[in-house]
Design an enzyme around this catalytic site. Sequence first.
Site, PDB file in Angstrom:
ATOM      1  N   TRP A   1      36.663  26.597  24.411  1.00 52.70           N
ATOM      2  CA  TRP A   1      35.807  26.608  25.524  1.00 52.70           C
ATOM      3  C   TRP A   1      36.878  27.814  26.104  1.00 52.70           C
ATOM      4  CZ3 TRP A   1      37.288  28.524  30.817  1.00 52.70           C
ATOM      5  CH2 TRP A   1      39.379  27.723  31.508  1.00 52.70           C
TER       6      TRP A   1
ATOM      7  N   GLU B   1      39.484  31.876  38.041  1.00 51.67           N
ATOM      8  CA  GLU B   1      39.272  30.741  37.049  1.00 51.67           C
ATOM      9  C   GLU B   1      39.480  29.445  37.638  1.00 51.67           C
ATOM     10  OE1 GLU B   1      35.860  30.632  36.837  1.00 51.67           O
ATOM     11  OE2 GLU B   1      36.147  28.234  35.762  1.00 51.67           O
TER      12      GLU B   1
ATOM     13  N   HIS C   1      49.760  35.487  31.421  1.00 51.07           N
ATOM     14  CA  HIS C   1      51.453  34.173  30.568  1.00 51.07           C
ATOM     15  C   HIS C   1      49.727  33.193  30.002  1.00 51.07           C
ATOM     16  CE1 HIS C   1      49.848  31.817  34.384  1.00 51.07           C
ATOM     17  NE2 HIS C   1      49.336  32.048  33.418  1.00 51.07           N
ATOM     18  N   HIS C   2      48.882  33.228  28.771  1.00 51.03           N
ATOM     19  CA  HIS C   2      48.383  32.402  28.602  1.00 51.03           C
ATOM     20  C   HIS C   2      48.231  33.053  27.198  1.00 51.03           C
ATOM     21  CE1 HIS C   2      46.118  30.020  31.432  1.00 51.03           C
ATOM     22  NE2 HIS C   2      46.061  31.423  32.242  1.00 51.03           N
TER      23      HIS C   2
ATOM     24  N   SER D   1      43.843  19.114  53.269  1.00 51.87           N
ATOM     25  CA  SER D   1      43.785  19.955  53.566  1.00 51.87           C
ATOM     26  C   SER D   1      43.509  18.977  54.896  1.00 51.87           C
ATOM     27  CB  SER D   1      44.666  21.370  53.838  1.00 51.87           C
ATOM     28  OG  SER D   1      44.838  21.579  53.372  1.00 51.87           O
TER      29      SER D   1
ATOM     30  N   ASP E   1      21.930  26.848  59.080  1.00 50.71           N
ATOM     31  CA  ASP E   1      21.929  26.413  57.848  1.00 50.71           C
ATOM     32  C   ASP E   1      22.799  27.267  56.640  1.00 50.71           C
ATOM     33  OD1 ASP E   1      20.889  25.961  54.832  1.00 50.71           O
ATOM     34  OD2 ASP E   1      19.088  24.997  55.146  1.00 50.71           O
TER      35      ASP E   1
ATOM     36  N   SER F   1      24.602  31.930  39.068  1.00 42.71           N
ATOM     37  CA  SER F   1      24.513  31.390  39.627  1.00 42.71           C
ATOM     38  C   SER F   1      25.430  31.183  40.593  1.00 42.71           C
ATOM     39  CB  SER F   1      24.117  29.410  39.220  1.00 42.71           C
ATOM     40  OG  SER F   1      24.574  28.278  40.459  1.00 42.71           O
ATOM     41  N   SER F   2      26.646  31.391  40.282  1.00 45.89           N
ATOM     42  CA  SER F   2      28.051  31.021  40.680  1.00 45.89           C
ATOM     43  C   SER F   2      28.171  32.128  41.853  1.00 45.89           C
ATOM     44  CB  SER F   2      29.444  31.106  40.268  1.00 45.89           C
ATOM     45  OG  SER F   2      28.974  30.014  38.439  1.00 45.89           O
TER      46      SER F   2
ATOM     47  N   THR G   1      52.322  28.205  46.385  1.00 49.35           N
ATOM     48  CA  THR G   1      51.983  26.808  46.261  1.00 49.35           C
ATOM     49  C   THR G   1      52.842  25.795  46.749  1.00 49.35           C
ATOM     50  OG1 THR G   1      51.166  28.007  44.108  1.00 49.35           O
ATOM     51  CG2 THR G   1      51.174  25.372  44.067  1.00 49.35           C
TER      52      THR G   1
ATOM     53  N   HIS H   1      42.079  33.447  34.353  1.00 47.07           N
ATOM     54  CA  HIS H   1      43.175  32.512  35.759  1.00 47.07           C
ATOM     55  C   HIS H   1      42.775  32.359  36.760  1.00 47.07           C
ATOM     56  CE1 HIS H   1      46.889  31.070  36.286  1.00 47.07           C
ATOM     57  NE2 HIS H   1      46.758  31.427  37.278  1.00 47.07           N
TER      58      HIS H   1
ATOM     59  N   LYS I   1      52.572  25.217  50.451  1.00 43.13           N
ATOM     60  CA  LYS I   1      51.527  24.139  50.977  1.00 43.13           C
ATOM     61  C   LYS I   1      51.668  23.203  50.318  1.00 43.13           C
ATOM     62  CE  LYS I   1      47.118  25.237  50.056  1.00 43.13           C
ATOM     63  NZ  LYS I   1      46.478  26.265  50.623  1.00 43.13           N
TER      64      LYS I   1
END
Lengths: 377, 517
Positions: free
Chosen positions: B132, B246, B293-294, B259, B96, B160-161, B319, B244, B322
């Site tokens: 948001w 996130e 960068h945001h 994968s 478990d 929770s997370s 990236t 970010h 991948k």
Amino acid sequence: MAIRRKLIAGIASLLSVLLSGGVQAASDLNMRPGVTETSIGAFDLHMMVVWVMVAISVVVFGAMIYSFIFHRKSKNPTPATFSHSTSVEFVWTIIPIIILVYLTWPAVKLLVKMEDASESEMSIQVTGSQWKWHYKYLENDINFFSNLDRTLAVDDPNYLLEVDNMLVIPVDTKVRFLVTADDVIHSWWVPDLAVKKDAIPGFINETWTNIPAEHAGKIFRGQCTELCGKDHGFMPVVVKVLSKDDYKAWVATKNDERIAAEKAAAEAAAASWDMDKLMALGKTTYDAKCGMCHMPNGLGMPPTFPALKDSRIAKGPAEGHIDIVVNGKTGTSMAAYGAQLTDAEMAAVITYERNAWGNNTGDTVQPADIQAFKAGN
Amino acid sequence: MSDHHPTGFTRWLYTTNHKDIGSMYLWFSFVMFLIGGAMAMVIRAELYQPGLQFVEPNFFNQMTTMHGLIMVFGAVMPSMVGLANWLIPMQVGAPDMALPRMNNWSFWILPFAFTLLLSSLFMDGGAPNFGWTFYAPLSTTYGPPSTDFFILGVHMMGISSIMGAINVIVTVFNMRAPGMTLMKMPLFVWTWLITAFLLIMVMPVLAGTVTMMLTDRHFGTAFFDAAGGGDPVMFQHIFWFFGHPEVYIMILPAFGVVSEIIPAFSRKKLFGYSSMVYATASIALLSFIVWAHHMFAVGMPLAGELFFMIATMLIAVPTGVKVFNWVATMWQGSLTFETPMLFSIAFVILFTIGGFSGVMLAMAPVDFQYHDTYFVVAHFHYVLFPGAIFGTTAAVYYWLPKWTGKMYNETSGKIHFWLSMIFVNLTFFPMHFSGLAGMPRRIPDYNMMFADFNMWASIGAFGLGLTQIYFLITLVIAIRSGKKAEDKQWEGATGLEWDALPSPAPYHTFSTPPKVD
Ligand SMILES: [Cu+2]
């Protein structure tokens, strides 16, 4: 024969329509290059990345599609067994790095240029507030608000992109914008100039543009691009570009207008207004300046925007009512209208609020009362 | 009896079983997905044509805000935790999760958190309406009263997370079967392990942000208020320091899923296993140094803009590795195209497109043109919908036989795939164009010149909405009356859950650890 010729001609014209439509569509689909050196630089960089990305897609997606066709189970029943290759992995780490360096270099150069607002020839302070722009020419005694023109119909080509007073700037001049805000964050964007800067309350940001002479007479349109509350979608940015001579003439007219307006305002303020006249001017002023929050029916949108119908302030002593309209209330979106409205408009809108929607206090507030209030302020 | 389990409602309320909790997470996220989707339908209906037809601008803002919050925190994140709960113990050979009671609590917080958040729609002044990203001062000084409920809700989701993440880390480090070394773990476990570390690092930062908002609103502080010596831009720095990573929290587990699936249907081992692990770790590390960068338009110093631009572009390298590895896995494989594989392939292609627009957005001088337009909306929906959500969907089809012992109908699955593929692109591709044409995001009404793109996007969105109902029906039919699944349903599947367990996996598995060699 004739039929065939007609058919061919028909097909040819159809093709040409389609083709020109296609070209037209292709330009509608892309970013506009704009008119300044920086906007064209940004556009070129944009195209460069687009083509690099297209090239990479062709290779990567091409390999995938090849696999889908030739390495499907029916074609290739026994799979290969390789599961790594240091040299291949090395290569496809290095190649992207090289591509990135190739893209970064022009980006750095352009960025350095865009961020250099030095040696500007004139400065304009741009202040965003819910939901309008205020332009203040620092070298001249000119300043005005720029509000959405709400009279245009949906099918008007400038629907939501038209204002009552456009920002006017000369060609061939490095114009510096000092961007700030009164309440929440806004962002001042004119796509054709590649100028986008956040307007942040309490801080001043700098940006600039310099429009080549051949664009004299043109109008450029943009919008607020930072969510700033209810009417974020309704605060366009409109910039009109004039030749240097026309610009001088415009500055002169603006000065005359200001002097005339000051005189008219003083006269209006000296006069005594009757109820009907106050109510009439009050309603127009209210609908243009206050209705988006307090709503045309005076019911507001509580609790964010209070109702003025039956409001304690609107039905209470005139003093308090004048105070909140002249000075606003810090920390809320109720702005100080003292400098935005003439004394006559101010008196009219307050009288209107005190008597419309069944408030019926019967009071009139005179321009002289506003002057007296401001004097004692 | 290994298959004995309690019944009735208390089974679910008190359960500490990772499979039950995993199922609850998945169903919860599906419900949230439908609610957030319904809000997207309101948005797209309003934007179908220029002019204000259905909603007031203020309600429109509430819809965009709630849609974003619910999709991010209610749909995508819990769906990934659901997959982790089901799969990680089975894949590492553990009985478990390491901390089962905490597991129960971390799930049961969520329904309350979202009830709180959703109830704000019915409060005086309406739901949060500041996006948001809840930038100050729009969310602090100018926020509606319900903002305080939003803050409490975010705190609960955060708790929770964090608990979910702790559970994953402890399970992976302490509960692996003998012989299951770290570098033998399935990639899904690896990506989740790294995700869990990201969560632990950034969720407290989010909690800090909303707490500062709370004290600014009610206790006289001025963190984000220039009038009191604070700085609204600091809000954005803190928010994106959470925001970010996130983004990668939402996508890394999906990387893990594909994968697993691509090798299975290529009947070939995953190409470059260890480089996949290192690439995931580098993406996670880089994600901490790119947040601004945001914020290229906030007026950062040139040096800052250069740093964040270059650091961001660097992310393209791992990236890319991948994506190349996935392609090389398929290369010379023996491919078949069952539903999970179709979703995984679409994932690779469409996620890559989202990556391309990501590189474009990273280039600061052009970002001034893209920033806060529909181009950005297109970009992040490409990485989230065909990215995170296709990833989860692929996982559901792939592991459904193992979870339920029932097979879905392959034709239904394929129809679902093609509907999704068509409508996702019809919805989100035109948004690139409306953005390039100059349409700002988060506006309820627009000029005629954006009309065609918006109409297509709305039509696509309605189709995409209906497709989810079709997905639900396909799933319910499969679960209630699907054909019996085989223990190893997929010829090319590997891993303990396929090799060492029957289908459906019994309620308790690996009470004695399996032997891994
Ligand atoms: Cu604004």
